[in-house]
Write a protein that holds these residues in place. Sequence first.
Motif, PDB file in Angstrom:
ATOM      1  N   CYS A  28     -18.175  64.129   9.149  1.00 60.17           N
ATOM      2  CA  CYS A  28     -16.812  64.661   9.101  1.00 60.17           C
ATOM      3  C   CYS A  28     -16.807  65.893   8.193  1.00 60.17           C
ATOM      4  O   CYS A  28     -17.736  66.125   7.425  1.00 60.17           O
ATOM      5  N   LYS A  87     -11.948  64.166  17.178  1.00 61.01           N
ATOM      6  CA  LYS A  87     -10.994  63.739  16.167  1.00 61.01           C
ATOM      7  C   LYS A  87     -11.017  62.223  16.068  1.00 61.01           C
ATOM      8  O   LYS A  87     -10.998  61.517  17.068  1.00 61.01           O
ATOM      9  N   LYS A 138      -7.249  61.178  11.248  1.00 60.90           N
ATOM     10  CA  LYS A 138      -6.998  62.464  10.585  1.00 60.90           C
ATOM     11  C   LYS A 138      -8.268  63.286  10.419  1.00 60.90           C
ATOM     12  O   LYS A 138      -8.215  64.462  10.074  1.00 60.90           O
ATOM     13  N   VAL A 161     -11.904  65.116  11.462  1.00 58.03           N
ATOM     14  CA  VAL A 161     -12.625  65.768  12.549  1.00 58.03           C
ATOM     15  C   VAL A 161     -14.117  65.599  12.262  1.00 58.03           C
ATOM     16  O   VAL A 161     -14.582  65.923  11.167  1.00 58.03           O
TER      17      VAL A 161
END
Length: 111
Positions: A29, A61, A64, A66
């Motif tokens: 992430c 995603k 919240k 990515v």
Amino acid sequence: MEPLQLFKMLGDQTRLDIVLLLKASGELCVCDIYTALSLSQPKTSRHLAMLRESGLLLDSKHGKRVHYRLSPALLPWIKNIIDVTYSTEKNRVSQLLKAINDKFASESCSV
């Protein structure tokens, strides 16, 4: 992707480090990446966007967060360049990954 485009992308230390981190870990992430590289989130996101737009990375995603990974559709010669570079930088990449483990050993990502 043409060779010149690839070398321009990987000619920047931050983008090269991101690619090598993803080679080593499979998927990370944004917060893991900026932690490993000791960069701000906006700067990291700019580099990730460039890599994604070039076709080197894919994103997805998860709530919240990515997450990024190397594109499985990379041409063999591109994969080979990344593999050879990773093999020469393995120790440094391990140190970068250690920063992620140290930082998030007892906490979760807040991005």
